[in-house]
Every structure is written in C-alpha cells, then in structure tokens.
Design an enzyme around this catalytic site. Structure first.
Site, PDB file in Angstrom:
ATOM      1  N   ARG A 156      47.734  59.625  53.433  1.00  0.00           N
ATOM      2  CA  ARG A 156      47.221  58.640  54.409  1.00  0.00           C
ATOM      3  C   ARG A 156      46.558  59.282  55.634  1.00  0.00           C
ATOM      4  O   ARG A 156      46.525  58.704  56.716  1.00  0.00           O
ATOM      5  CB  ARG A 156      48.333  57.686  54.885  1.00  0.00           C
ATOM      6  CG  ARG A 156      48.954  56.854  53.803  1.00  0.00           C
ATOM      7  CD  ARG A 156      47.966  55.878  53.170  1.00  0.00           C
ATOM      8  NE  ARG A 156      48.614  55.077  52.153  1.00  0.00           N
ATOM      9  CZ  ARG A 156      48.675  55.418  50.864  1.00  0.00           C
ATOM     10  NH1 ARG A 156      48.086  56.514  50.422  1.00  0.00           N
ATOM     11  NH2 ARG A 156      49.305  54.651  50.007  1.00  0.00           N
ATOM     12  N   SER A 227      50.752  47.654  53.695  1.00  0.00           N
ATOM     13  CA  SER A 227      51.927  48.380  54.208  1.00  0.00           C
ATOM     14  C   SER A 227      51.768  48.560  55.710  1.00  0.00           C
ATOM     15  O   SER A 227      50.817  49.199  56.154  1.00  0.00           O
ATOM     16  CB  SER A 227      52.022  49.766  53.568  1.00  0.00           C
ATOM     17  OG  SER A 227      52.004  49.649  52.181  1.00  0.00           O
ATOM     18  N   GLU A 322      51.294  52.549  59.687  1.00  0.00           N
ATOM     19  CA  GLU A 322      50.128  53.005  58.919  1.00  0.00           C
ATOM     20  C   GLU A 322      48.871  52.334  59.479  1.00  0.00           C
ATOM     21  O   GLU A 322      47.792  52.917  59.505  1.00  0.00           O
ATOM     22  CB  GLU A 322      50.318  52.623  57.445  1.00  0.00           C
ATOM     23  CG  GLU A 322      49.163  53.035  56.563  1.00  0.00           C
ATOM     24  CD  GLU A 322      49.407  52.748  55.081  1.00  0.00           C
ATOM     25  OE1 GLU A 322      50.468  53.127  54.544  1.00  0.00           O
ATOM     26  OE2 GLU A 322      48.521  52.129  54.463  1.00  0.00           O
TER      27      GLU A 322
HETATM   28  C1  LIG Z   1      46.977  43.378  51.120  1.00  0.00           C
HETATM   29  C2  LIG Z   1      46.635  44.802  51.466  1.00  0.00           C
HETATM   30  C3  LIG Z   1      46.965  45.808  50.585  1.00  0.00           C
HETATM   31  C4  LIG Z   1      46.642  47.147  50.884  1.00  0.00           C
HETATM   32  N1  LIG Z   1      46.997  48.104  49.989  1.00  0.00           N
HETATM   33  C5  LIG Z   1      46.709  49.404  50.256  1.00  0.00           C
HETATM   34  C6  LIG Z   1      47.076  50.429  49.322  1.00  0.00           C
HETATM   35  O1  LIG Z   1      47.620  50.166  48.254  1.00  0.00           O
HETATM   36  N2  LIG Z   1      46.778  51.699  49.650  1.00  0.00           N
HETATM   37  C7  LIG Z   1      46.145  52.036  50.805  1.00  0.00           C
HETATM   38  O2  LIG Z   1      45.906  53.230  51.028  1.00  0.00           O
HETATM   39  N3  LIG Z   1      45.800  51.093  51.703  1.00  0.00           N
HETATM   40  C8  LIG Z   1      46.050  49.784  51.451  1.00  0.00           C
HETATM   41  N4  LIG Z   1      45.716  48.807  52.364  1.00  0.00           N
HETATM   42  C9  LIG Z   1      45.084  49.199  53.635  1.00  0.00           C
HETATM   43  C10 LIG Z   1      43.543  49.043  53.654  1.00  0.00           C
HETATM   44  O3  LIG Z   1      43.108  48.191  52.641  1.00  0.00           O
HETATM   45  C11 LIG Z   1      42.829  50.382  53.487  1.00  0.00           C
HETATM   46  O4  LIG Z   1      43.203  51.242  54.525  1.00  0.00           O
HETATM   47  C12 LIG Z   1      41.318  50.240  53.491  1.00  0.00           C
HETATM   48  O5  LIG Z   1      40.711  51.468  53.170  1.00  0.00           O
HETATM   49  C13 LIG Z   1      40.771  49.717  54.817  1.00  0.00           C
HETATM   50  O6  LIG Z   1      39.416  49.403  54.613  1.00  0.00           O
HETATM   51  P1  LIG Z   1      38.627  48.524  55.669  1.00  0.00           P
HETATM   52  O7  LIG Z   1      37.186  48.581  55.298  1.00  0.00           O
HETATM   53  O8  LIG Z   1      39.221  47.179  55.747  1.00  0.00           O
HETATM   54  O9  LIG Z   1      38.865  49.351  57.004  1.00  0.00           O
HETATM   55  P2  LIG Z   1      39.045  48.804  58.490  1.00  0.00           P
HETATM   56  O10 LIG Z   1      40.353  48.107  58.582  1.00  0.00           O
HETATM   57  O11 LIG Z   1      37.843  48.071  58.913  1.00  0.00           O
HETATM   58  O12 LIG Z   1      39.135  50.186  59.272  1.00  0.00           O
HETATM   59  C14 LIG Z   1      40.246  51.029  59.071  1.00  0.00           C
HETATM   60  C15 LIG Z   1      39.988  52.352  59.803  1.00  0.00           C
HETATM   61  O13 LIG Z   1      38.914  53.045  59.183  1.00  0.00           O
HETATM   62  C16 LIG Z   1      37.838  53.238  60.114  1.00  0.00           C
HETATM   63  N5  LIG Z   1      36.605  53.044  59.359  1.00  0.00           N
HETATM   64  C17 LIG Z   1      36.241  51.962  58.652  1.00  0.00           C
HETATM   65  N6  LIG Z   1      35.048  52.166  58.089  1.00  0.00           N
HETATM   66  C18 LIG Z   1      34.643  53.401  58.477  1.00  0.00           C
HETATM   67  C19 LIG Z   1      33.471  54.191  58.224  1.00  0.00           C
HETATM   68  N7  LIG Z   1      32.451  53.733  57.484  1.00  0.00           N
HETATM   69  N8  LIG Z   1      33.396  55.414  58.791  1.00  0.00           N
HETATM   70  C20 LIG Z   1      34.405  55.913  59.548  1.00  0.00           C
HETATM   71  N9  LIG Z   1      35.523  55.209  59.830  1.00  0.00           N
HETATM   72  C21 LIG Z   1      35.634  53.970  59.288  1.00  0.00           C
HETATM   73  C22 LIG Z   1      38.022  52.176  61.175  1.00  0.00           C
HETATM   74  O14 LIG Z   1      37.395  52.540  62.378  1.00  0.00           O
HETATM   75  C23 LIG Z   1      39.544  52.157  61.254  1.00  0.00           C
HETATM   76  O15 LIG Z   1      40.024  53.252  61.976  1.00  0.00           O
HETATM   77  C24 LIG Z   1      46.000  47.468  52.097  1.00  0.00           C
HETATM   78  C25 LIG Z   1      45.662  46.426  52.982  1.00  0.00           C
HETATM   79  C26 LIG Z   1      45.972  45.116  52.677  1.00  0.00           C
HETATM   80  C27 LIG Z   1      45.584  44.023  53.623  1.00  0.00           C
END
Ligand SMILES: Cc1cc2nc3c(=O)[nH]c(=O)nc-3n(C[C@H](O)[C@H](O)[C@H](O)COP(=O)(O)OP(=O)(O)OC[C@H]3O[C@@H](n4cnc5c(N)ncnc54)[C@H](O)[C@@H]3O)c2cc1C
Length: 341
Positions: A156, A227, A322
């Site tokens: 992570r 999580s 996380e």
């Molecule tokens: C129901 C649910 C289940 C999930 N299951 C998992 C799982 O099994 N495993 C897991 O690892 N995670 C899981 N997650 C967490 C999440 O989905 C991941 O971390 C995902 O990668 C976040 O993507 P996002 O585009 O929504 O990022 P955001 O929430 O928009 O951003 C997250 C972080 O990444 C940064 N970021 C976003 N895009 C960029 C970019 N292009 N360049 C640089 N930085 C950037 C943001 O600034 C922020 O710091 C889950 C979340 C939910 C709601």
C-alpha cells in the site's frame, strides 16, 4: 469562497467543497497548467480520500482517456491513460482472454491512482503487472517515466505516495501470454478446487466479483472507502506474544515482519455495527467504515479514533488509516483531524 462541491466526487459522500477544480482531459492541458504554485490535489475516482474540511486549493480531476494494446510472442503490453476506470480495464482484458489483472476486479477508482497505493487484492498487487509509470512533476512541470524499481512499491505504498508531487498520466502494464491464475487466496482456492478444468481470466474475474460483492458494501448504496485501516505490520516477537494470547489470530509473513488482519482485530472487540453519529463500522465487514446516514467528517474521525483506541488497548497494536485524510491545506492525518473536528 469554496465553489466546487466534492460530495459526489468522493465515495464516502462527505460534504466538502474545493476552492477550484479543473477537469484534466488532455496532456496538453496539463503541460499548460504545470508547474502549479500552492495547494494542488489530484483527484481520480475519490474512492480513497476522506475530506475532513473544505479544501482551500486547486483540484486536478483526472479524466485522461485511452487504451492501446500491443504484443510480442510472450507478452501483451497495455498503455493506459490515468483517467481510465480500473475495473473496466480489468474486465475488458478478462473478456479478451488477457490474464493478469483479474484478481484486482471491482477495485473502484482510476488507473492513475493504482500505482499510488500499489493496489492489491487476492494475492496480486499492481506492482506485479506494472512495466512503467508515466507522470508529470507538478513542481517542475517536467515529464518523467518511472521503471518498476523507481516506483518503490511495497504494501500500500509507493514513491508517488511518499512524494505526492507527481501527476500520473499513464501506465504501461506487461501481461504474460503464458498466464498462470493466482488462486492461492482462501475463497478463490476453495472455488478453484471445485472446478473440473483450469479457469479463464474472465471466470476468475467473475469469481472475485462474486466474493467481493458478498463481503464488501457497495459504495453506491453504503458510501465507504473500502478498507479504512491498513493491516498492521508487527515484529516477529510481538506476533509471537500475540499468538500466545490469541491462538486464533491470523498472521501472515510480510517483508520480514508479520502482517495482522486489522478487520479481525476490530471484529474481536465486537465492533461490527458500532457507530458514532451517521458513521458506523459495517455490520459484516469490520475493516470498512460506512456513511450510514448523513455522516459528517467529525463522525468519521471520531469513529476512526474510537476504533483505533480500542484496538490499541486490547492488542497493543496501532492501526494506521489506509485512506488519505485531506484538510483545508492538503494531506493530513487522523491525529491532526482530531484537533479541529
Ligand atoms: C469499496 C471499495 C473497495 C476497495 N478495495 C480495495 C482493494 O481491494 N485494494 C486496494 O488496494 N484498494 C481498494 N480500495 C481503495 C481504492 O479503490 C484504491 O486506492 C484506488 O486506487 C483509488 O482510486 P481513485 O481513482 O478513486 O483515487 P482517489 O481516491 O481519487 O485518490 C487516491 C490518492 O491517489 C492520488 N491520485 C489519484 N489519481 C492520481 C494520479 N493520476 N496521479 C497521482 N496521484 C493520484 C490522490 O491524490 C490521492 O492521494 C477500495 C475502495 C473502495 C471504496
């Protein structure tokens, strides 16, 4: 005065506003915009962000699109723009018979966010399929390409999470044509044993979806960020002591340490369903905090603290969120949020 509502841009559906928000739809737009001065935050799908205050800065909302697939005798190479939807990419590959991403099905969010916390599930992590990451340095405006080792991936974590100054515009994934499914994870293992022949990537993806739908709340129905806490890593010695007191405690070797299951620790305290205000620990999945009804950021912060305190009292283990805490000034953390909510 804050002008952009973020309520529908974060999967916890917390009410917060941003001073400025720009949809990024082309690299040229980013070239013209960077370097930025002052507070700038990149937003993907908002599924790993917790807005604890209005954000007093500029949000760059990643909407870069495009997928290109090339191949040689041994591998498929996928060049994917950062604003693509991760789950759609997984399913598109699985439907084409391209294996390697299927264990990461149904993880919400964008492709560009996947390297940031090295997303992982069911025995596979983003780093296992990554060939390179392309990014813009928001401080200098320069473009950079990162090899896997330069990304410094771990559980992570990544270089991008540590530095926060890179806008990931695209990733290149490398997927072996001689695909071997990863079916070692408990529920996948049991399913695989029940099959008469080796599964296809699509069958594995569909099974992962079925398992996840069974145990994780759908954020569209019960807003959440997956999580809420990381699984804590403890020393071998602490793990041995804990195992002595709690023989049933799940423990997994990880990077010379022992990883504990945060959900198991919370569950042992009987906290499923426990709530503060509109926020609660999910009834069936103790690691997931939910916005049950009109939760405020204060409700979520107080609940997270209460869960963390109870786990520390009982097990002597400190849970670390996380999810990324964001306040008016940018990246924050639970202890800081407790001072102002
Ligand atoms: C129901 C649910 C289940 C999930 N299951 C998992 C799982 O099994 N495993 C897991 O690892 N995670 C899981 N997650 C967490 C999440 O989905 C991941 O971390 C995902 O990668 C976040 O993507 P996002 O585009 O929504 O990022 P955001 O929430 O928009 O951003 C997250 C972080 O990444 C940064 N970021 C976003 N895009 C960029 C970019 N292009 N360049 C640089 N930085 C950037 C943001 O600034 C922020 O710091 C889950 C979340 C939910 C709601």
């Amino acid at each position: 005065m804050p002008t952009h509502s973020l309520r529908h841009l974060n999967s916890f559906k917390l009410a917060a506003n941003a001073k400025e928000l720009i949809d990024i739809t082309s690299i040229a737009q980013l070239d013209a915009l960077l370097p930025t001065s002052g507070n700038t935050l990149i937003l993907g799908g908002g599924s790993n962000l917790l807005f604890t205050q209005d954000y007093d800065g500029l949000i760059l909302h990643n909407q870069l699109k495009g997928i290109e697939i090339t191949q040689d005798d041994e591998f498929y190479y996928l060049q994917v723009a950062g604003g693509e939807n991760w789950h759609d990419l997984v399913m598109s590959c699985a439907k084409q018979g391209i294996g390697g991403l299927e264990n990461l099905a149904l993880i919400p969010g964008t492709v560009g966010a996947a390297p940031v916390q090295n997303i992982g599930a069911y025995g596979v992590e983003f780093c296992d399929v990554c060939e390179q990451v392309q990014a813009h340095d928001m401080e200098s405006g320069s473009k950079q390409v990162f090899s896997v080792s330069q990304c410094q991936f771990s559980y992570r974590e990544s270089y991008f999470k540590a530095k926060r100054q890179f806008f990931i515009t695209g990733v290149q994934l490398k997927l072996a044509k001689k695909w071997q499914p990863e079916l070692g994870y408990g529920e996948l293992k049991a399913w695989a044993q029940s099959l008469n022949s080796a599964p296809t990537p699509l069958q594995v993806a569909n099974q992962v979806i079925a398992i996840r739908e069974n145990k994780l709340p759908d954020p569209r129905v019960l807003p959440n960020v997956g999580s809420f806490f990381k699984n804590p890593l403890v020393s071998m010695e602490q793990a041995r002591t804990l195992k002595f007191s709690y023989p049933a405690m799940p423990q997994y070797p990880n990077q010379g340490k022992i990883k504990l299951a945060a959900g198991w620790l919370i569950d042992q305290l009987g906290l499923k369903g426990y709530g503060i205000g509109g926020a609660a620990v999910h009834q069936h999945q103790a690691l997931v905090l939910i916005n049950k009804k009109d939760a405020t950021s204060k409700d979520v912060v107080m609940l997270a603290q209460s869960v963390r305190e109870k786990v520390a009292e009982q097990f002597g283990v400190t849970l670390e969120p996380e999810v990324n805490f964001i306040d008016a000034g940018g990246y924050s953390h639970l202890d800081k949020a407790l001072t102002y909510v």
